[in-house]
Design an enzyme around this catalytic site. Sequence first.
Site, PDB file in Angstrom:
ATOM      1  N   ARG A  74      99.121  65.564 -66.604  1.00  0.00           N
ATOM      2  CA  ARG A  74      97.950  65.502 -67.483  1.00  0.00           C
ATOM      3  C   ARG A  74      97.714  64.098 -68.033  1.00  0.00           C
ATOM      4  O   ARG A  74      96.568  63.700 -68.265  1.00  0.00           O
ATOM      5  CB  ARG A  74      98.118  66.504 -68.636  1.00  0.00           C
ATOM      6  CG  ARG A  74      96.863  66.676 -69.504  1.00  0.00           C
ATOM      7  CD  ARG A  74      97.063  67.782 -70.523  1.00  0.00           C
ATOM      8  NE  ARG A  74      95.852  68.095 -71.268  1.00  0.00           N
ATOM      9  CZ  ARG A  74      95.686  67.869 -72.561  1.00  0.00           C
ATOM     10  NH1 ARG A  74      96.674  67.326 -73.273  1.00  0.00           N
ATOM     11  NH2 ARG A  74      94.557  68.194 -73.170  1.00  0.00           N
ATOM     12  N   ILE A 100      89.080  66.301 -72.757  1.00  0.00           N
ATOM     13  CA  ILE A 100      89.862  67.025 -71.760  1.00  0.00           C
ATOM     14  C   ILE A 100      90.304  68.332 -72.413  1.00  0.00           C
ATOM     15  O   ILE A 100      90.728  68.350 -73.569  1.00  0.00           O
ATOM     16  CB  ILE A 100      91.085  66.182 -71.305  1.00  0.00           C
ATOM     17  CG1 ILE A 100      91.889  66.908 -70.208  1.00  0.00           C
ATOM     18  CG2 ILE A 100      91.966  65.801 -72.462  1.00  0.00           C
ATOM     19  CD1 ILE A 100      93.006  66.052 -69.615  1.00  0.00           C
ATOM     20  N   SER A 101      90.156  69.447 -71.697  1.00  0.00           N
ATOM     21  CA  SER A 101      90.506  70.749 -72.259  1.00  0.00           C
ATOM     22  C   SER A 101      91.997  70.816 -72.580  1.00  0.00           C
ATOM     23  O   SER A 101      92.817  70.146 -71.957  1.00  0.00           O
ATOM     24  CB  SER A 101      90.144  71.868 -71.275  1.00  0.00           C
ATOM     25  OG  SER A 101      88.752  71.918 -71.066  1.00  0.00           O
ATOM     26  N   SER A 102      92.336  71.652 -73.552  1.00  0.00           N
ATOM     27  CA  SER A 102      93.742  71.821 -73.909  1.00  0.00           C
ATOM     28  C   SER A 102      94.495  72.465 -72.741  1.00  0.00           C
ATOM     29  O   SER A 102      93.911  73.214 -71.948  1.00  0.00           O
ATOM     30  CB  SER A 102      93.874  72.699 -75.155  1.00  0.00           C
ATOM     31  OG  SER A 102      93.591  74.049 -74.836  1.00  0.00           O
TER      32      SER A 102
END
Length: 420
Positions: A74, A100-102
Amino acid sequence: MQAGRFPRIRIARLARQIFGLILFITWFATMTLPSSAQFRESFETARKRMVDEVIIGAGVQDPKVIAAMRSTARHEFVAAKYHPQAYFDMALPIGDSQTISSPFIVAYMTESLDPQPTDRVLEIGTGSGYQAAVLSSLVRDVYTIEIVESLGKRAERTLKRLRYDNVHTKVGDGFLGWAEHAPFDKIIVTCSPEKVPQPLIDQLREGGLIVIPVGERYQQTLYLMRKKDGKLESEALRPTLFVPMTGAAENAREVKPDPANPRVVNGTFEDPPAANGFVSGWYYQRQMEWKTSDEAPQSAHYVEFSNEEAGRSSHLLQGLPIDGRRVAEVELSAWVKATNVYPGNHPEELPAVAISFYDENRQDVGRDWIGPFHGTSRWDQKSKTVRVPITAREAIVRIGLFGATGAFAVDDVKLVPTAR
C-alpha cells in the site's frame, strides 16, 4: 626549495584528511541509515500486522483476499511523507481532493465482489490504483477509469512500474463505463452516486455483480447488486463513507450538504439498526451493540462498545460537512458510562468522544476529544467547546474504546455550532 615544497605537502595532507572524512561519512551512513532491505522488512511487518488486526480482525474471511492484502504494498500508492501511516486503517490524501481507501474497506469490497480467476472487472474511480492492484492477482483483467487526469496518469505510471500487467487504465467519466470492453463479470465503484448509472447496468453481464456505495453525500450505504433479467437486485451491506465525486454528478445531487450547520445524525441511536445489524447514520462499526434499557440517560436506546483484546478496534464513526469559514466553534457533547475500562497496548488507547477536521484536500487540520475515560463510572454527560480551524471543510466524529478493554456506553451525541 623548502618554500616551494611546503604548499605541496600541505595540499597532500589536506587531500588525505578529506579522503579520510569521506570514508568516515560513508561508514557512518551505512551504520546509521536503514538499508532498503530493512525498509522492506519494516513495511512487510506493518502490513502483516494490519492484515491480522484490521482485515481478519474485522471479519474478512476469504483466504484469497487476505493473501492479496498481504502481498500488495500500500505504501507504493501514497506519497513518501505518508509511508509511516500507510498500514494504518485510514484513508490518506492522494491529491486533487481525493483519498486512497482504507485497507479494511478495500478488503471488504473485494471480498463482497467474490472475485474469480476468470473475471473481467471494471473499476470506477482508480484513485491511487491500490484497489486495482489488490484485484489484479485475483481476476483475469481489471479495467479501471479515473475522471481526474492527474490521478489517472499517476496511477497508470505506478501500476506499470509495479508490473500489474493485467490492469488497464483510462482517464474519463467512469459513469459512462468502458463499452468497448463490455460486458464485465463484476463492477466495483469507489465513489458514491445517488443511484447506479444506467451505462454500468447495461455493461454488466447477466448474473454479474456490482459493489457500490449509494446515497447522500455523507450518508451512504454499501450495496451488493446482482443483475437479473436486465435489472439489479440489491442487498445492503453496511453504512460507509466515500469521498465526493468530481464534476457534474456531484453538483447534480438532489440532497446537498449544509456545511454551515453541522449536526450528528442519529446521535440518540433511536433509529433501529438495519436487518444486518448496522446502526443507521454511522459507519465503520466494530465490536458494538445497540442496547435497549430503562437506564438509558436520554432515550430508550444507546450503544455499548466492548473489547477483551488490548489494541483491537471497537468504535463508530460519522462524517459530516463543516465550513471553518462559517463555523467558529462547536460544542461536542455525549452521555457516557465506563465499566472496567483499562488502557490497551499503549497509554493513549482509551475511550473517547472525538472530532477530527479535514481541509478541502482531506488533510488533517486539527482534532480534539472528550476524555479519555477509564475504570468504572455511572452515566454522566460530558461536553467540550472545540475551535474549528478556518480551513476545515469536513469532520469525522469518532466514539468508542479505541484499543482499550472493558465496556464503554454512549448516548445522545450532539454537535452544536457557533457561527463565525
